[in-house]
Design a protein around this motif. Sequence first.
Motif, PDB file in Angstrom:
ATOM      1  N   VAL A 195       0.840  -1.203   0.000  1.00 11.88           N
ATOM      2  CA  VAL A 195       0.000   0.000   0.000  1.00 11.88           C
ATOM      3  C   VAL A 195       0.875   1.252   0.000  1.00 11.88           C
ATOM      4  CG1 VAL A 195      -1.699   1.338   1.303  1.00 11.88           C
ATOM      5  CG2 VAL A 195      -1.958  -1.133   1.104  1.00 11.88           C
ATOM      6  N   LEU A 196       1.970   1.216   0.755  1.00 12.36           N
ATOM      7  CA  LEU A 196       2.859   2.373   0.785  1.00 12.36           C
ATOM      8  C   LEU A 196       3.551   2.600  -0.552  1.00 12.36           C
ATOM      9  CD1 LEU A 196       4.224   2.044   4.390  1.00 12.36           C
ATOM     10  CD2 LEU A 196       3.285   4.123   3.403  1.00 12.36           C
ATOM     11  N   LYS A 197       3.881   1.527  -1.257  1.00  9.69           N
ATOM     12  CA  LYS A 197       4.458   1.672  -2.589  1.00  9.69           C
ATOM     13  C   LYS A 197       3.482   2.391  -3.512  1.00  9.69           C
ATOM     14  CE  LYS A 197       7.445  -2.423  -2.483  1.00  9.69           C
ATOM     15  NZ  LYS A 197       7.634  -3.793  -3.027  1.00  9.69           N
ATOM     16  N   ARG A 198       2.216   2.011  -3.432  1.00 10.43           N
ATOM     17  CA  ARG A 198       1.189   2.656  -4.248  1.00 10.43           C
ATOM     18  C   ARG A 198       1.039   4.130  -3.878  1.00 10.43           C
ATOM     19  NH1 ARG A 198      -4.254  -0.148  -3.382  1.00 10.43           N
ATOM     20  NH2 ARG A 198      -4.564   1.419  -1.768  1.00 10.43           N
ATOM     21  N   LEU A 199       1.094   4.405  -2.575  1.00  9.01           N
ATOM     22  CA  LEU A 199       0.967   5.784  -2.110  1.00  9.01           C
ATOM     23  C   LEU A 199       2.150   6.625  -2.551  1.00  9.01           C
ATOM     24  CD1 LEU A 199      -0.646   7.814  -0.473  1.00  9.01           C
ATOM     25  CD2 LEU A 199       0.470   6.953   1.596  1.00  9.01           C
ATOM     26  N   ARG A 200       3.341   6.056  -2.534  1.00  5.41           N
ATOM     27  CA  ARG A 200       4.522   6.796  -2.969  1.00  5.41           C
ATOM     28  C   ARG A 200       4.378   7.305  -4.399  1.00  5.41           C
ATOM     29  NH1 ARG A 200       8.509   2.416  -0.417  1.00  5.41           N
ATOM     30  NH2 ARG A 200       9.274   3.537   1.427  1.00  5.41           N
ATOM     31  N   LYS A 201       3.805   6.493  -5.256  1.00  6.11           N
ATOM     32  CA  LYS A 201       3.614   6.902  -6.650  1.00  6.11           C
ATOM     33  C   LYS A 201       2.697   8.109  -6.741  1.00  6.11           C
ATOM     34  CE  LYS A 201       4.387   2.321  -8.674  1.00  6.11           C
ATOM     35  NZ  LYS A 201       3.793   1.212  -9.483  1.00  6.11           N
ATOM     36  N   LYS A 202       1.695   8.157  -5.874  1.00  5.29           N
ATOM     37  CA  LYS A 202       0.765   9.283  -5.906  1.00  5.29           C
ATOM     38  C   LYS A 202       1.394  10.563  -5.358  1.00  5.29           C
ATOM     39  CE  LYS A 202      -3.385   6.413  -5.590  1.00  5.29           C
ATOM     40  NZ  LYS A 202      -4.698   6.196  -4.930  1.00  5.29           N
ATOM     41  N   LEU A 203       2.464  10.425  -4.596  1.00  2.00           N
ATOM     42  CA  LEU A 203       3.121  11.591  -3.997  1.00  2.00           C
ATOM     43  C   LEU A 203       4.321  12.075  -4.795  1.00  2.00           C
ATOM     44  CD1 LEU A 203       3.156  10.582  -0.203  1.00  2.00           C
ATOM     45  CD2 LEU A 203       1.366  11.757  -1.485  1.00  2.00           C
ATOM     46  N   THR A 206       4.821  15.783  -5.271  1.00  4.01           N
ATOM     47  CA  THR A 206       4.880  16.602  -4.063  1.00  4.01           C
ATOM     48  C   THR A 206       6.307  16.623  -3.526  1.00  4.01           C
ATOM     49  OG1 THR A 206       4.536  14.863  -2.389  1.00  4.01           O
ATOM     50  CG2 THR A 206       2.584  15.655  -3.576  1.00  4.01           C
ATOM     51  N   ASN A 207       6.516  17.399  -2.465  1.00 10.03           N
ATOM     52  CA  ASN A 207       7.842  17.411  -1.848  1.00 10.03           C
ATOM     53  C   ASN A 207       7.892  16.531  -0.600  1.00 10.03           C
ATOM     54  OD1 ASN A 207       6.360  18.966  -0.061  1.00 10.03           O
ATOM     55  ND2 ASN A 207       7.893  20.583   0.117  1.00 10.03           N
ATOM     56  N   VAL A 208       6.896  15.662  -0.463  1.00 11.27           N
ATOM     57  CA  VAL A 208       6.833  14.734   0.669  1.00 11.27           C
ATOM     58  C   VAL A 208       7.250  13.344   0.204  1.00 11.27           C
ATOM     59  CG1 VAL A 208       5.359  13.639   2.392  1.00 11.27           C
ATOM     60  CG2 VAL A 208       5.024  16.051   1.805  1.00 11.27           C
ATOM     61  N   LYS A 209       8.235  12.782   0.866  1.00 11.91           N
ATOM     62  CA  LYS A 209       8.714  11.455   0.526  1.00 11.91           C
ATOM     63  C   LYS A 209       8.548  10.518   1.723  1.00 11.91           C
ATOM     64  CE  LYS A 209       9.771  13.042  -3.394  1.00 11.91           C
ATOM     65  NZ  LYS A 209       8.846  12.752  -4.516  1.00 11.91           N
ATOM     66  N   ILE A 210       8.216   9.274   1.437  1.00 20.06           N
ATOM     67  CA  ILE A 210       8.134   8.245   2.470  1.00 20.06           C
ATOM     68  C   ILE A 210       9.342   7.332   2.304  1.00 20.06           C
ATOM     69  CG2 ILE A 210       6.775   6.371   3.453  1.00 20.06           C
ATOM     70  CD1 ILE A 210       4.289   7.660   2.259  1.00 20.06           C
ATOM     71  N   LEU A 211      10.248   7.412   3.258  1.00 25.31           N
ATOM     72  CA  LEU A 211      11.479   6.632   3.186  1.00 25.31           C
ATOM     73  C   LEU A 211      11.348   5.335   3.979  1.00 25.31           C
ATOM     74  CD1 LEU A 211      14.158   9.435   3.739  1.00 25.31           C
ATOM     75  CD2 LEU A 211      13.126   8.663   1.588  1.00 25.31           C
ATOM     76  N   LYS A 221      10.035  12.502   4.932  1.00 23.08           N
ATOM     77  CA  LYS A 221      11.138  13.417   4.654  1.00 23.08           C
ATOM     78  C   LYS A 221      10.675  14.436   3.630  1.00 23.08           C
ATOM     79  CE  LYS A 221      15.837  13.797   2.800  1.00 23.08           C
ATOM     80  NZ  LYS A 221      16.956  13.096   2.128  1.00 23.08           N
ATOM     81  N   LEU A 222      11.119  15.679   3.817  1.00 24.62           N
ATOM     82  CA  LEU A 222      10.826  16.720   2.836  1.00 24.62           C
ATOM     83  C   LEU A 222      11.953  16.781   1.826  1.00 24.62           C
ATOM     84  CD1 LEU A 222       9.444  19.671   5.000  1.00 24.62           C
ATOM     85  CD2 LEU A 222       8.183  18.077   3.554  1.00 24.62           C
TER      86      LEU A 222
END
Length: 229
Positions: A195-203, A206-211, A221-222
């Motif tokens: 689910v997080l992989k899918r969410l990363r693509k949608k972000l 943006t300047n918001v990253k999920i590491l 992380k910004l």
Amino acid sequence: MTIYMADDSEDIRDIICSFLQNSGYTVRAFETGDALLKAFLESPSDMVILDVMMPGTDGVSICNMIRKKSDVPIIIVSAKDSELDRINGITMGADDYLIKPFAPMELVVRVGAIFRRMNFKITTNSEELSYGNIKLNTSFKECTFNGQTLDVTPTEFSLLRYMFEHQSRAVSREELLENIWNTSFNTDTKVCDDVLKRLRKKLQKTNVKILSVWGFGFKLKLEDLNEIS
């Protein structure tokens, strides 16, 4: 709350319907995904539960078709338990992926967890949470960046909200499963990763990253906008 579910096994339909109805839900059962899709387009339900292998259009494809038109929560139940199958289901828009055979009460617990996420009570002093150029409206379950709407599912919204509320630290996979999926079952943590992989693509814009924090979980992380291609 009304739930549509599709499975080509009459026994499984009867068992799932019985447990969900005993838990207070209204359930409509269908033998095929095509029949469910037709009914959903005419009168949407509050949740969809789909088997994968059914006559006609398979459940993952039905999931994808529904997701293009609605952010309704979708759970896939399937005997196909490979990593590729699970990733494919999540990528196509499912909020959860439950592998057969499973205890009927586990499905009831996961259904309840998703509905609780949809009606999550406001725990902050403000109805709006922000991080970087993303804003979450916790009352209307809306996600925007730079004034533009980001289409996210209820599960994706809850993940972002939880991480925004705990932006000062890393959160573990187990913590996310407990607080987002609200289940004490031995859930496969890879569902959280998918689910997080899918969410990363949608972000990505943006300047918001999920590491990823190796061996633990995830943190926010910004990113400097000048570094974004």
